[in-house]
Design a protein around this motif. Structure first.
Motif, PDB file in Angstrom:
ATOM      1  N   GLY A  69      58.940  18.251  30.473  1.00 46.98           N
ATOM      2  CA  GLY A  69      58.043  19.155  29.773  1.00 46.98           C
ATOM      3  C   GLY A  69      56.646  18.602  29.577  1.00 46.98           C
ATOM      4  N   MET A  70      56.521  17.303  29.569  1.00 48.13           N
ATOM      5  CA  MET A  70      55.213  16.686  29.384  1.00 48.13           C
ATOM      6  C   MET A  70      55.052  15.543  30.359  1.00 48.13           C
ATOM      7  N   SER A  71      53.835  15.378  30.848  1.00 46.71           N
ATOM      8  CA  SER A  71      53.517  14.256  31.721  1.00 46.71           C
ATOM      9  C   SER A  71      52.064  13.867  31.514  1.00 46.71           C
ATOM     10  N   HIS A  72      51.747  12.681  31.975  1.00 46.99           N
ATOM     11  CA  HIS A  72      50.380  12.163  31.824  1.00 46.99           C
ATOM     12  C   HIS A  72      50.119  11.172  32.949  1.00 46.99           C
ATOM     13  N   TYR A  73      48.879  11.157  33.422  1.00 50.95           N
ATOM     14  CA  TYR A  73      48.530  10.319  34.555  1.00 50.95           C
ATOM     15  C   TYR A  73      47.312   9.459  34.258  1.00 50.95           C
ATOM     16  N   GLU A  74      47.271   8.319  34.883  1.00 53.73           N
ATOM     17  CA  GLU A  74      46.055   7.507  34.891  1.00 53.73           C
ATOM     18  C   GLU A  74      45.012   8.279  35.688  1.00 53.73           C
ATOM     19  N   SER A  75      43.756   8.177  35.287  1.00 53.20           N
ATOM     20  CA  SER A  75      42.727   9.074  35.820  1.00 53.20           C
ATOM     21  C   SER A  75      42.532   8.952  37.330  1.00 53.20           C
ATOM     22  N   SER A  76      42.684   7.743  37.883  1.00 52.46           N
ATOM     23  CA  SER A  76      42.405   7.574  39.312  1.00 52.46           C
ATOM     24  C   SER A  76      43.504   8.151  40.205  1.00 52.46           C
ATOM     25  N   VAL A  77      44.649   8.484  39.636  1.00 52.26           N
ATOM     26  CA  VAL A  77      45.734   9.039  40.443  1.00 52.26           C
ATOM     27  C   VAL A  77      46.022  10.485  40.111  1.00 52.26           C
ATOM     28  N   LYS A  78      45.362  11.012  39.107  1.00 49.35           N
ATOM     29  CA  LYS A  78      45.726  12.310  38.538  1.00 49.35           C
ATOM     30  C   LYS A  78      45.802  13.418  39.582  1.00 49.35           C
ATOM     31  N   ASP A  79      44.909  13.451  40.519  1.00 48.29           N
ATOM     32  CA  ASP A  79      44.877  14.540  41.503  1.00 48.29           C
ATOM     33  C   ASP A  79      45.597  14.179  42.792  1.00 48.29           C
ATOM     34  N   ARG A  80      46.231  13.005  42.835  1.00 51.96           N
ATOM     35  CA  ARG A  80      46.886  12.549  44.064  1.00 51.96           C
ATOM     36  C   ARG A  80      48.378  12.277  43.882  1.00 51.96           C
ATOM     37  N   PHE A  81      48.790  11.888  42.686  1.00 54.97           N
ATOM     38  CA  PHE A  81      50.177  11.519  42.426  1.00 54.97           C
ATOM     39  C   PHE A  81      50.844  12.568  41.546  1.00 54.97           C
TER      40      PHE A  81
ATOM     41  N   PHE B  67      49.366   1.110  33.862  1.00 48.05           N
ATOM     42  CA  PHE B  67      50.001   2.421  33.779  1.00 48.05           C
ATOM     43  C   PHE B  67      49.571   3.301  34.944  1.00 48.05           C
ATOM     44  N   VAL B  68      50.522   4.083  35.470  1.00 54.45           N
ATOM     45  CA  VAL B  68      50.237   5.037  36.537  1.00 54.45           C
ATOM     46  C   VAL B  68      50.530   6.470  36.076  1.00 54.45           C
ATOM     47  N   ALA B  69      51.769   6.708  35.631  1.00 55.06           N
ATOM     48  CA  ALA B  69      52.175   8.060  35.238  1.00 55.06           C
ATOM     49  C   ALA B  69      53.401   7.974  34.354  1.00 55.06           C
ATOM     50  N   VAL B  70      53.595   8.999  33.525  1.00 58.01           N
ATOM     51  CA  VAL B  70      54.758   9.049  32.635  1.00 58.01           C
ATOM     52  C   VAL B  70      55.208  10.492  32.491  1.00 58.01           C
ATOM     53  N   THR B  71      56.506  10.681  32.304  1.00 62.88           N
ATOM     54  CA  THR B  71      57.066  12.005  32.064  1.00 62.88           C
ATOM     55  C   THR B  71      58.176  11.910  31.039  1.00 62.88           C
ATOM     56  N   THR B  72      58.337  12.965  30.256  1.00 57.03           N
ATOM     57  CA  THR B  72      59.535  13.068  29.449  1.00 57.03           C
ATOM     58  C   THR B  72      60.709  13.355  30.369  1.00 57.03           C
ATOM     59  N   TRP B  73      61.911  13.010  29.924  1.00 59.12           N
ATOM     60  CA  TRP B  73      63.073  13.229  30.784  1.00 59.12           C
ATOM     61  C   TRP B  73      63.236  14.719  31.107  1.00 59.12           C
ATOM     62  N   SER B  74      62.867  15.560  30.160  1.00 53.52           N
ATOM     63  CA  SER B  74      62.971  17.004  30.383  1.00 53.52           C
ATOM     64  C   SER B  74      61.935  17.518  31.361  1.00 53.52           C
TER      65      SER B  74
ATOM     66  N   VAL C 128      61.304   8.610  27.740  1.00 55.89           N
ATOM     67  CA  VAL C 128      60.291   8.869  28.758  1.00 55.89           C
ATOM     68  C   VAL C 128      60.492   7.855  29.879  1.00 55.89           C
ATOM     69  N   ILE C 129      60.122   8.279  31.077  1.00 59.31           N
ATOM     70  CA  ILE C 129      60.173   7.402  32.242  1.00 59.31           C
ATOM     71  C   ILE C 129      58.766   7.310  32.811  1.00 59.31           C
ATOM     72  N   ALA C 130      58.336   6.109  33.078  1.00 64.69           N
ATOM     73  CA  ALA C 130      56.973   5.899  33.561  1.00 64.69           C
ATOM     74  C   ALA C 130      56.979   5.048  34.824  1.00 64.69           C
ATOM     75  N   TRP C 131      55.866   5.148  35.527  1.00 70.00           N
ATOM     76  CA  TRP C 131      55.575   4.253  36.643  1.00 70.00           C
ATOM     77  C   TRP C 131      54.373   3.396  36.267  1.00 70.00           C
TER      78      TRP C 131
END
Length: 127
Positions: free
Chosen positions: A56-68, A47-54, A33-36
């Motif tokens: 297929g899955m990602s997750h965001y910190e709540s304050s950036v979810k709708d902006r990043f 933590f800001v955001a993370v994604t699998t390399w593929s 996984v690669i994260a910011w």
């Protein structure tokens, strides 16, 4: 040898957009996984955001979810940041960590889960 290099930071006004890039090299990242993360002066690395390399899955910190938005194209992972706020001012780091198949993507919100880090890129949001 794994190398992560961030770019794209800068100084912008509130409401502006920036796209950060993280160029990854040195190994195959398909099981990673690669994260910011970001770190403001005198504060912990958050933590800001993370994604699998593929992608297929990602997750965001709540304050950036709708902006990043985090995404990957070839060997680079991007963080598109829209509607930037003054409180987004930080040094932004990308990080790579090996996937744990027994854990959900939300497992990767702690900095200690990551083995490799870039040097960071400064984002300043100021009026």
């Amino acid at each position: 040898q794994v190398h992560l290099e961030e770019s794209g930071g800068g100084s912008v006004l509130p409401g502006d957009s920036l796209r950060l890039s993280c160029a990854a090299s040195g190994r195959t990242f398909t099981s990673y996984v690669i994260a910011w993360f970001r770190q403001a002066p005198g504060k912990e690395r958050d933590f800001v955001a993370v994604t699998t390399w593929s992608g297929g899955m990602s997750h965001y910190e709540s304050s950036v979810k709708d902006r990043f938005t985090i995404s990957r194209v070839k060997d680079s992972v991007y963080l598109q940041m829209n509607n930037l706020r003054i409180e987004d001012t930080s040094i932004y780091y990308c990080a790579a960590g090996e996937i744990n198949p027994l854990q959900p993507i939300t497992f990767f919100t702690a900095a200690r889960r990551f083995d490799y880090w870039g040097q960071g890129t400064q984002v300043t949001v100021s009026s």
